[in-house]
Design a protein around this motif. Structure first.
Motif, PDB file in Angstrom:
ATOM      1  N   THR A   1       0.832  -1.208   0.000  1.00 15.60           N
ATOM      2  CA  THR A   1       0.000   0.000   0.000  1.00 15.60           C
ATOM      3  C   THR A   1       0.860   1.248   0.000  1.00 15.60           C
ATOM      4  O   THR A   1       0.624   2.198  -0.767  1.00 15.60           O
ATOM      5  N   TYR A   2       1.873   1.250   0.855  1.00 15.44           N
ATOM      6  CA  TYR A   2       2.748   2.424   0.948  1.00 15.44           C
ATOM      7  C   TYR A   2       3.450   2.710  -0.378  1.00 15.44           C
ATOM      8  O   TYR A   2       3.446   3.854  -0.860  1.00 15.44           O
ATOM      9  N   PHE A   3       4.038   1.685  -0.971  1.00 22.99           N
ATOM     10  CA  PHE A   3       4.786   1.920  -2.200  1.00 22.99           C
ATOM     11  C   PHE A   3       3.868   2.218  -3.384  1.00 22.99           C
ATOM     12  O   PHE A   3       4.286   2.889  -4.341  1.00 22.99           O
ATOM     13  N   PHE A   4       2.629   1.765  -3.322  1.00 21.47           N
ATOM     14  CA  PHE A   4       1.655   2.170  -4.341  1.00 21.47           C
ATOM     15  C   PHE A   4       1.360   3.665  -4.212  1.00 21.47           C
ATOM     16  O   PHE A   4       1.308   4.392  -5.218  1.00 21.47           O
ATOM     17  N   ILE A   5       1.172   4.127  -2.973  1.00 21.72           N
ATOM     18  CA  ILE A   5       0.947   5.560  -2.744  1.00 21.72           C
ATOM     19  C   ILE A   5       2.144   6.362  -3.238  1.00 21.72           C
ATOM     20  O   ILE A   5       1.997   7.439  -3.835  1.00 21.72           O
ATOM     21  N   CYS A   6       3.353   5.836  -2.991  1.00 27.32           N
ATOM     22  CA  CYS A   6       4.573   6.506  -3.467  1.00 27.32           C
ATOM     23  C   CYS A   6       4.572   6.636  -4.991  1.00 27.32           C
ATOM     24  O   CYS A   6       4.926   7.688  -5.538  1.00 27.32           O
ATOM     25  N   CYS A   7       4.165   5.570  -5.674  1.00 22.08           N
ATOM     26  CA  CYS A   7       4.110   5.611  -7.148  1.00 22.08           C
ATOM     27  C   CYS A   7       3.130   6.663  -7.630  1.00 22.08           C
ATOM     28  O   CYS A   7       3.417   7.408  -8.580  1.00 22.08           O
ATOM     29  N   VAL A   8       1.979   6.735  -6.990  1.00 21.51           N
ATOM     30  CA  VAL A   8       0.977   7.742  -7.353  1.00 21.51           C
ATOM     31  C   VAL A   8       1.552   9.139  -7.146  1.00 21.51           C
ATOM     32  O   VAL A   8       1.430  10.021  -8.013  1.00 21.51           O
ATOM     33  N   SER A   9       2.198   9.341  -6.012  1.00 17.64           N
ATOM     34  CA  SER A   9       2.806  10.645  -5.717  1.00 17.64           C
ATOM     35  C   SER A   9       3.885  10.989  -6.733  1.00 17.64           C
ATOM     36  O   SER A   9       3.962  12.133  -7.212  1.00 17.64           O
ATOM     37  N   ASP A  10       4.709  10.002  -7.092  1.00 20.35           N
ATOM     38  CA  ASP A  10       5.764  10.240  -8.086  1.00 20.35           C
ATOM     39  C   ASP A  10       5.180  10.652  -9.435  1.00 20.35           C
ATOM     40  O   ASP A  10       5.670  11.582 -10.081  1.00 20.35           O
ATOM     41  N   LEU A  11       4.127   9.947  -9.858  1.00 20.80           N
ATOM     42  CA  LEU A  11       3.525  10.230 -11.163  1.00 20.80           C
ATOM     43  C   LEU A  11       2.886  11.613 -11.184  1.00 20.80           C
ATOM     44  O   LEU A  11       3.036  12.368 -12.159  1.00 20.80           O
ATOM     45  N   VAL A  12       2.166  11.935 -10.121  1.00 15.03           N
ATOM     46  CA  VAL A  12       1.495  13.241 -10.070  1.00 15.03           C
ATOM     47  C   VAL A  12       2.516  14.368 -10.052  1.00 15.03           C
ATOM     48  O   VAL A  12       2.372  15.384 -10.734  1.00 15.03           O
ATOM     49  N   THR A  13       3.570  14.184  -9.266  1.00 17.64           N
ATOM     50  CA  THR A  13       4.605  15.219  -9.175  1.00 17.64           C
ATOM     51  C   THR A  13       5.350  15.386 -10.494  1.00 17.64           C
ATOM     52  O   THR A  13       5.609  16.501 -10.956  1.00 17.64           O
ATOM     53  N   SER A  14       5.693  14.250 -11.137  1.00 15.58           N
ATOM     54  CA  SER A  14       6.454  14.311 -12.391  1.00 15.58           C
ATOM     55  C   SER A  14       5.625  14.864 -13.543  1.00 15.58           C
ATOM     56  O   SER A  14       6.168  15.365 -14.526  1.00 15.58           O
ATOM     57  N   SER A  15       4.304  14.792 -13.410  1.00  9.70           N
ATOM     58  CA  SER A  15       3.441  15.308 -14.479  1.00  9.70           C
ATOM     59  C   SER A  15       3.404  16.826 -14.505  1.00  9.70           C
ATOM     60  O   SER A  15       2.898  17.428 -15.451  1.00  9.70           O
ATOM     61  N   GLY A  16       3.920  17.432 -13.430  1.00 12.52           N
ATOM     62  CA  GLY A  16       3.908  18.885 -13.356  1.00 12.52           C
ATOM     63  C   GLY A  16       2.603  19.440 -12.817  1.00 12.52           C
ATOM     64  O   GLY A  16       2.430  20.659 -12.754  1.00 12.52           O
ATOM     65  N   ALA A  17       1.696  18.559 -12.414  1.00  9.06           N
ATOM     66  CA  ALA A  17       0.407  19.007 -11.886  1.00  9.06           C
ATOM     67  C   ALA A  17       0.553  19.396 -10.417  1.00  9.06           C
ATOM     68  O   ALA A  17       0.043  18.740  -9.524  1.00  9.06           O
ATOM     69  N   HIS A  18       1.336  20.458 -10.156  1.00 10.80           N
ATOM     70  CA  HIS A  18       1.582  20.906  -8.796  1.00 10.80           C
ATOM     71  C   HIS A  18       0.356  21.665  -8.283  1.00 10.80           C
ATOM     72  O   HIS A  18       0.087  22.785  -8.672  1.00 10.80           O
ATOM     73  N   SER A  19      -0.369  21.033  -7.403  1.00  9.49           N
ATOM     74  CA  SER A  19      -1.629  21.585  -6.919  1.00  9.49           C
ATOM     75  C   SER A  19      -1.831  21.145  -5.480  1.00  9.49           C
ATOM     76  O   SER A  19      -1.050  20.353  -4.942  1.00  9.49           O
ATOM     77  N   PRO A  20      -2.872  21.648  -4.816  1.00 10.58           N
ATOM     78  CA  PRO A  20      -3.165  21.178  -3.460  1.00 10.58           C
ATOM     79  C   PRO A  20      -3.359  19.666  -3.388  1.00 10.58           C
ATOM     80  O   PRO A  20      -3.032  19.041  -2.378  1.00 10.58           O
ATOM     81  N   ILE A  21      -3.871  19.065  -4.473  1.00 15.70           N
ATOM     82  CA  ILE A  21      -4.054  17.613  -4.490  1.00 15.70           C
ATOM     83  C   ILE A  21      -2.698  16.906  -4.428  1.00 15.70           C
ATOM     84  O   ILE A  21      -2.527  15.909  -3.713  1.00 15.70           O
ATOM     85  N   THR A  22      -1.723  17.438  -5.162  1.00 14.87           N
ATOM     86  CA  THR A  22      -0.381  16.869  -5.160  1.00 14.87           C
ATOM     87  C   THR A  22       0.195  16.894  -3.750  1.00 14.87           C
ATOM     88  O   THR A  22       0.790  15.922  -3.279  1.00 14.87           O
ATOM     89  N   ARG A  23       0.001  18.015  -3.085  1.00 11.50           N
ATOM     90  CA  ARG A  23       0.509  18.164  -1.717  1.00 11.50           C
ATOM     91  C   ARG A  23      -0.196  17.211  -0.768  1.00 11.50           C
ATOM     92  O   ARG A  23       0.431  16.619   0.110  1.00 11.50           O
ATOM     93  N   LYS A  24      -1.501  17.037  -0.939  1.00 12.13           N
ATOM     94  CA  LYS A  24      -2.251  16.132  -0.053  1.00 12.13           C
ATOM     95  C   LYS A  24      -1.788  14.683  -0.236  1.00 12.13           C
ATOM     96  O   LYS A  24      -1.694  13.927   0.737  1.00 12.13           O
TER      97      LYS A  24
END
Length: 246
Positions: free
Chosen positions: A68-91
């Motif tokens: 579960t943890y590393f899946f969340i990490c993958c999601v965070s990595d993808l969102v951050t790398s996409s450049g979609a820097h938003s409150p959702i990315t931070r959450k």
């Protein structure tokens, strides 16, 4: 570039754990389930369904937590790398850090520390020798050793911000109490003791063991927090880095 490297690392860890799980499901556990060593009380209570047997031990709870943890990490990595820097990315990043602090690191480290501590005293109490013919050494180490260095590597490579002590420790307490209630119900109601040594402990010693594990979890929580600070001492303030995600 850094996010891509992190994504590859996190995805590799997921694949590593999934392949281990596949081997366990298709090779190790079926051999054990139909051997003379399987506990007939467990079969009577849960049948031969894989997930029912595996949900007994904290080792497999922990494997689910790590996945579960590393899946969340993958999601965070993808969102951050996409450049979609938003409150959702931070959450998402904040939830990743909370899950590491409250669940993945303390539970994962507890599994490693307690397993090998009991093994050092008498392995028959935690992983009897006859199990070697069903669960090879490499599988044992994936479940009870590699968890910790993988987490430490993640903490070294990624800047994590620990949550407030209230939310972090409450989350850890909820997970810990859930498992304690589970093994107590199994032991006293179903008469199935997940770990053989628990059955031979009297009331006072049993309670002391649970208390020691609880205190150890608390120590591990603060150890994880301290390690994050040590790994990233001298770097830019985390709040400044997180502001860039808004």
């Amino acid at each position: 570039m850094m996010e891509s490297t992190m994504f590859i690392f996190h995805l590799s860890v997921i694949c590593f754990y999934v392949m281990t799980l596949i081997y366990d499901i298709n090779v190790s556990t079926p051999k054990f389930m139909y051997s003379k060593f399987v506990n007939p009380d467990v079969v009577a209570a849960f049948g031969t369904v894989y997930v029912y047997h595996k949900m007994l031990a904290l080792t497999y709870w922990n494997l689910v937590f790590q996945l579960t943890y590393f899946f969340i990490c993958c999601v965070s990595d993808l969102v951050t790398s996409s450049g979609a820097h938003s409150p959702i990315t931070r959450k998402i990043a904040s939830f990743r850090d909370w899950f590491l602090a409250a669940v993945a690191f303390p539970i994962g480290t507890l599994v490693v520390v307690v397993f090998w501590a009991i093994w050092a005293i008498d392995r028959e109490f935690i992983f009897p020798k006859f199990l070697d013919q069903f669960f090879p050494a490499w599988l044992n180490h994936v479940m009870h050793t590699f968890v910790l260095p993988i987490l430490l590597l993640d903490m070294y490579m990624i800047r994590h911000r620990y949550p407030s002590k209230t939310t972090g420790i409450l989350g850890l307490a909820f997970v810990a109490l859930s498992y304690v209630c589970w093994i107590l119900w199994l032991g006293f109601v179903v008469d199935i003791w997940v770990y053989p040594f628990l059955k031979v402990l009297n009331g006072a010693v049993f309670g002391s063991f649970i208390l020691v594990c609880a205190l150890l979890l608390l120590v591990l929580y603060f150890t994880g927090e301290k390690l994050c600070k040590i790994f990233w001492s001298g770097y830019a303030d985390y709040d400044f880095e997180m502001d860039k995600l808004d």
